[in-house]
Design a protein around this motif. Structure first.
Motif, short mmCIF file in Angstrom:
data_model
loop_
_atom_site.label_atom_id
_atom_site.label_comp_id
_atom_site.label_asym_id
_atom_site.label_seq_id
_atom_site.Cartn_x
_atom_site.Cartn_y
_atom_site.Cartn_z
N ALA A 1 7.48 4.49 2.40
CA ALA A 1 6.23 5.11 2.17
C ALA A 1 5.11 3.57 2.02
CB ALA A 1 6.05 5.69 0.85
N ARG A 2 5.60 2.65 1.45
CA ARG A 2 4.86 1.20 1.25
C ARG A 2 4.58 0.66 2.60
NH1 ARG A 2 8.20 0.19 -3.54
NH2 ARG A 2 9.21 -1.64 -2.32
N THR A 3 5.91 0.60 3.32
CA THR A 3 5.69 -0.02 4.82
C THR A 3 4.75 0.84 5.73
OG1 THR A 3 7.76 -0.89 4.42
CG2 THR A 3 6.92 -0.87 6.74
N ALA A 4 4.68 2.18 5.56
CA ALA A 4 4.02 3.15 6.29
C ALA A 4 2.88 3.00 5.82
CB ALA A 4 4.19 4.42 6.28
N ALA A 5 2.47 2.52 4.72
CA ALA A 5 0.95 2.60 4.07
C ALA A 5 0.28 1.37 4.72
CB ALA A 5 0.73 2.55 2.61
N GLU B 1 -7.26 -10.88 10.96
CA GLU B 1 -6.24 -11.73 10.64
C GLU B 1 -5.39 -11.51 9.31
OE1 GLU B 1 -7.17 -16.02 10.95
OE2 GLU B 1 -8.04 -15.82 12.55
N ARG B 2 -6.35 -11.30 8.20
CA ARG B 2 -6.04 -10.83 6.90
C ARG B 2 -4.86 -9.53 6.92
NH1 ARG B 2 -10.29 -9.78 4.46
NH2 ARG B 2 -10.17 -7.65 4.44
N GLU B 3 -5.64 -8.70 7.78
CA GLU B 3 -5.00 -7.31 7.70
C GLU B 3 -3.78 -7.56 8.53
OE1 GLU B 3 -5.73 -4.60 6.52
OE2 GLU B 3 -7.53 -5.38 5.59
N THR B 4 -3.70 -8.31 9.74
CA THR B 4 -2.39 -8.28 10.20
C THR B 4 -1.16 -8.92 9.42
OG1 THR B 4 -3.65 -8.66 12.34
CG2 THR B 4 -1.35 -9.58 12.22
N LEU B 5 -1.71 -9.91 8.66
CA LEU B 5 -0.60 -10.79 7.72
C LEU B 5 -0.39 -9.92 6.65
CD1 LEU B 5 0.69 -13.36 6.60
CD2 LEU B 5 -1.61 -13.53 5.32
N LEU B 6 -1.27 -8.75 6.13
CA LEU B 6 -0.70 -7.76 5.01
C LEU B 6 0.20 -6.79 5.58
CD1 LEU B 6 -3.92 -6.91 3.45
CD2 LEU B 6 -2.25 -7.93 2.25
N ARG B 7 0.27 -6.53 7.06
CA ARG B 7 0.96 -5.56 7.85
C ARG B 7 2.28 -6.19 7.93
NH1 ARG B 7 0.02 -5.16 13.82
NH2 ARG B 7 0.98 -7.10 13.40
N ASP B 8 2.31 -7.30 8.59
CA ASP B 8 3.54 -8.20 8.82
C ASP B 8 4.24 -8.61 7.52
OD1 ASP B 8 2.73 -8.16 11.46
OD2 ASP B 8 2.00 -10.17 11.42
N THR B 9 3.67 -9.00 6.51
CA THR B 9 4.48 -9.20 5.08
C THR B 9 5.16 -7.88 4.67
OG1 THR B 9 2.60 -10.74 4.77
CG2 THR B 9 4.08 -9.71 2.78
N ALA B 10 4.46 -6.73 4.81
CA ALA B 10 5.03 -5.45 4.62
C ALA B 10 6.34 -5.12 5.45
CB ALA B 10 4.11 -4.32 4.46
N ALA C 1 12.63 -5.25 5.64
CA ALA C 1 13.79 -5.65 6.53
C ALA C 1 15.01 -4.87 6.01
CB ALA C 1 14.01 -7.28 6.39
N SER C 2 15.07 -4.79 4.93
CA SER C 2 16.48 -4.16 4.39
C SER C 2 16.72 -2.73 5.00
CB SER C 2 16.73 -4.09 3.00
OG SER C 2 15.70 -3.46 2.48
N ILE C 3 15.53 -1.91 5.20
CA ILE C 3 15.73 -0.54 5.67
C ILE C 3 15.28 -0.37 7.15
CG2 ILE C 3 14.91 0.35 3.52
CD1 ILE C 3 12.10 0.99 4.67
N LEU C 4 14.91 -1.35 7.94
CA LEU C 4 14.44 -1.32 9.41
C LEU C 4 15.63 -2.00 10.29
CD1 LEU C 4 10.74 -2.23 8.88
CD2 LEU C 4 11.68 -0.20 8.93
#
Length: 120
Positions: free
Chosen positions: A52-56, A93-102, A107-110
């Motif tokens: 849910a956190r990554t999808a959000a 750029e900020r949104e992309t960084l937030l998405r990429d960080t999430a 990584a443990s579930i993807l």
């Protein structure tokens, strides 16, 4: 199993979406959830909170891109001697960084997508 409504709950609690109706956000939540589900490892539990956190985060990125055409993203405000300029490219750029960080935190579930090299 995590649903788009679960993603919406996380999106509402962690991102600046107060001014937008659920109907507008749910389609992005569905996109984010489908993106994560397509990349989930087979041994991941259906109720894993990272889903849910990554999808959000992915949903918020898609929502941001969808709303880039809103006029207030480009307006300049002047109050006395202070001028406030909105810079959509910096915000992207900020949104992309937030998405990429999430995504990196999940990584443990993807599944691993393989090697990627991006030159500058």
């Amino acid at each position: 199993m995590i649903t788009a409504n679960d993603v919406l709950t996380v999106l509402r609690s962690n991102y600046d979406t107060v001014d937008y109706p659920d109907e507008e956000l749910l389609s992005c939540c569905d996109i984010g959830l489908r993106w994560v589900n397509a990349r989930l490892r087979s041994d991941t539990a259906d109720d894993e909170p990272l889903i849910a956190r990554t999808a959000a985060a992915v949903a918020h990125y898609h929502f941001f891109v969808r709303t880039l055409c809103e006029p207030e993203k480009y307006e300049t405000y002047r109050v006395g001697d202070i001028t406030i300029n909105n810079n959509p490219s910096k915000a992207l750029e900020r949104e992309t960084l937030l998405r990429d960080t999430a995504i990196a935190e999940a990584a443990s579930i993807l599944v691993d997508g393989g090697f990627y090299c991006r030159g500058y």
